[in-house]
Design a protein around this motif. Structure first.
Motif, PDB file in Angstrom:
ATOM      1  N   PRO A 243       0.804  -1.227   0.000  1.00  0.00           N
ATOM      2  CA  PRO A 243       0.000   0.000   0.000  1.00  0.00           C
ATOM      3  C   PRO A 243       0.836   1.275   0.000  1.00  0.00           C
ATOM      4  O   PRO A 243       0.476   2.248  -0.666  1.00  0.00           O
ATOM      5  N   ALA A 244       1.948   1.286   0.717  1.00  0.00           N
ATOM      6  CA  ALA A 244       2.782   2.482   0.763  1.00  0.00           C
ATOM      7  C   ALA A 244       3.385   2.779  -0.611  1.00  0.00           C
ATOM      8  O   ALA A 244       3.449   3.940  -1.043  1.00  0.00           O
ATOM      9  N   ASP A 245       3.815   1.726  -1.300  1.00  0.00           N
ATOM     10  CA  ASP A 245       4.366   1.886  -2.642  1.00  0.00           C
ATOM     11  C   ASP A 245       3.289   2.427  -3.596  1.00  0.00           C
ATOM     12  O   ASP A 245       3.528   3.338  -4.386  1.00  0.00           O
ATOM     13  N   LEU A 246       2.075   1.878  -3.499  1.00  0.00           N
ATOM     14  CA  LEU A 246       0.992   2.321  -4.365  1.00  0.00           C
ATOM     15  C   LEU A 246       0.613   3.775  -4.075  1.00  0.00           C
ATOM     16  O   LEU A 246       0.378   4.562  -5.000  1.00  0.00           O
ATOM     17  N   ARG A 247       0.555   4.141  -2.789  1.00  0.00           N
ATOM     18  CA  ARG A 247       0.195   5.512  -2.429  1.00  0.00           C
ATOM     19  C   ARG A 247       1.190   6.499  -3.046  1.00  0.00           C
ATOM     20  O   ARG A 247       0.797   7.524  -3.627  1.00  0.00           O
ATOM     21  N   GLU A 248       2.466   6.195  -2.949  1.00  0.00           N
ATOM     22  CA  GLU A 248       3.489   7.079  -3.517  1.00  0.00           C
ATOM     23  C   GLU A 248       3.370   7.148  -5.038  1.00  0.00           C
ATOM     24  O   GLU A 248       3.459   8.234  -5.629  1.00  0.00           O
ATOM     25  N   THR A 249       3.141   6.012  -5.679  1.00  0.00           N
ATOM     26  CA  THR A 249       3.023   5.981  -7.138  1.00  0.00           C
ATOM     27  C   THR A 249       1.804   6.773  -7.601  1.00  0.00           C
ATOM     28  O   THR A 249       1.867   7.522  -8.585  1.00  0.00           O
ATOM     29  N   LEU A 250       0.685   6.641  -6.894  1.00  0.00           N
ATOM     30  CA  LEU A 250      -0.522   7.382  -7.266  1.00  0.00           C
ATOM     31  C   LEU A 250      -0.349   8.874  -7.046  1.00  0.00           C
ATOM     32  O   LEU A 250      -0.860   9.693  -7.828  1.00  0.00           O
ATOM     33  N   ASP A 251       0.373   9.261  -5.982  1.00  0.00           N
ATOM     34  CA  ASP A 251       0.607  10.688  -5.733  1.00  0.00           C
ATOM     35  C   ASP A 251       1.403  11.304  -6.878  1.00  0.00           C
ATOM     36  O   ASP A 251       1.112  12.416  -7.334  1.00  0.00           O
ATOM     37  N   VAL A 252       2.427  10.585  -7.350  1.00  0.00           N
ATOM     38  CA  VAL A 252       3.229  11.086  -8.464  1.00  0.00           C
ATOM     39  C   VAL A 252       2.369  11.179  -9.723  1.00  0.00           C
ATOM     40  O   VAL A 252       2.407  12.169 -10.453  1.00  0.00           O
TER      41      VAL A 252
END
Length: 425
Positions: A243-252
């Protein structure tokens, strides 16, 4: 777990109502405008024709000089070809030989076609001309009045219209050298899944993959579909199941794009990271549903940081492709993504069974049969393979567990030909 099963048509309308990516305008040279969508109406900066012109080869005359019925002989005062330059007034009691498109001289109120005269249409202008008429020409006969074709400030095209060759030609005729069009939507695709591997120089085709690894294709496939729909597809991004990886990717992705698409992670499993992060047990910023649609039942939509809209598609390649054409493509071109009726030819691969109302999206190929009708035939194959040849998506309703027609379908089971909904790809 929700048991909600909306129809794909209900979901499509919900997406269209809820997802509104910003559409900015830009002014582009006329040569670059074809195929783009107008951001503002185009109005005529001048009238066409600018002044009265002849609509036929013949002789410009004053009606008051004509004798009818009978023959009138008049001296020819001028020859007026269709070319730039000053046009002299027509003296009373004379005629002027005039060509189609040439300005009509002041004083003339009609053009008599060359066929009603004794003049050789291919020879030089005569000194005199005889005009044989049974009745007096109506005022303005064979004369195109100023502004008759296009009045000043007339609307030529409306905001939302797609620029075609006709509008390009019309704009050039009117001296318009640029058009205000919508900037292509910038769309980011985020593909999720720990099992996915990139196709790179270290991932040779034909090499044995790691057990459980899958070569990622959704990002490339959706980028191609977006480009075909007129969007600007950003390079696809990949996120694992953390989830942390996905959150960062979606923010970018949200910082770069007007619209974000995700694929995968929206089913009912423990590793469905998109639903876990954004669904009701997470941030609660996205809504998920399982539609009465095969393939492509799991779907979702919501917003990301900064209010950027996001549409969630299934992770299977066919499910992602079906979801794109039914729910994302209308955001780019609503009219072009509207299914139309077409005859289904051949027997296909049997009736579609399942709960009444379930829509089956199937690959098809269009053809014109001997009697000139356009039909669509199902392309045999499983999963993504038949889409290599498909140029249409056939949308069939389940015929029920007993093989009968679904309620409200209006189609007869077993009919050799039937009308079906088709989305042209």
């Amino acid at each position: 777990m929700s048991s909600e099963r909306l129809s794909p048509w209900q979901w499509r309308e919900e997406i269209l109502a809820a997802v509104a990516p910003p559409r900015r305008a830009e002014r582009v040279p006329l040569e670059q405008a074809r195929g783009r969508v107008l951001a503002a109406a185009v109005r005529s900066p001048e009238q066409v024709p600018a002044l009265p012109i002849a609509a036929m080869d013949g002789f410009a005359v004053r009606r008051a000089d004509l004798t009818v019925p009978g023959t009138t002989v008049l001296p020819v005062a001028a020859e007026l070809p269709a070319r730039p330059g000053e046009v002299p007034d027509l003296p009373p009691g004379s005629a002027a030989r005039i060509m189609t498109g040439a300005p009509v001289p002041r004083g003339a109120d009609a053009v008599v076609e060359v066929e009603a005269t004794d003049s050789d249409p291919f020879g030089p202008a005569p000194a005199v001309v005889a005009l044989a008429l049974e009745s007096l020409p109506v005022p303005g006969r064979h004369v195109r009045g100023a502004g008759e074709e296009i009045p000043l400030d007339a609307p030529l095209a409306l905001a939302g219209d797609r620029v075609g060759a006709g509008l390009v030609g019309l704009a050039r005729t009117l001296g318009i050298d640029a058009l205000e069009v919508l900037r292509p939507l910038r769309v980011a695709v985020v593909v999720t899944g720990d099992e996915l591997t990139a196709d790179s120089s270290s991932d040779r085709l034909g090499a044995d993959p790691l057990p459980g690894a899958v070569r990622e294709s959704n990002g490339t496939m959706l980028a191609a579909a977006l480009a075909a729909g007129g969007a600007h597809a950003l390079p696809p991004r990949h996120s694992g199941d953390d989830p942390a990886d996905l959150r960062e990717t979606l923010d970018v992705a949200a910082r770069e794009a007007d619209l974000v698409l995700t694929t995968g992670g929206i089913g009912h499993g423990a590793y469905d990271v998109v639903k876990l992060l954004l669904g009701e047990r997470g941030a609660g910023t996205s809504r998920f549903a399982h539609l009465a649609l095969r393939p492509g039942g799991p779907q979702g939509h919501g917003t990301l940081r900064g209010g950027v809209p996001v549409v969630h598609l299934p992770g299977t390649p066919v499910g992602a492709l079906v979801g794109y054409h039914l729910f994302v493509r209308p955001l780019l071109d609503r009219d072009g993504a509207t299914p139309r009726r077409m005859l289904l030819g051949g027997e296909g691969d049997g009736p579609r069974r399942g709960p009444a109302g379930t829509v089956h999206a199937m690959p098809g190929r269009r053809e014109v049969v001997a009697d000139g009708r356009e039909v669509v035939r199902l392309v045999p194959g499983r999963r993504l393979a038949p889409y290599g040849r498909a140029d249409a998506m056939v949308l069939l309703e389940s015929e029920g567990p007993d093989g009968g027609a679904a309620p409200g379908s209006g189609e007869l089971a077993g009919a050799p030909e039937r009308s079906v909904l088709v989305l042209v790809l």
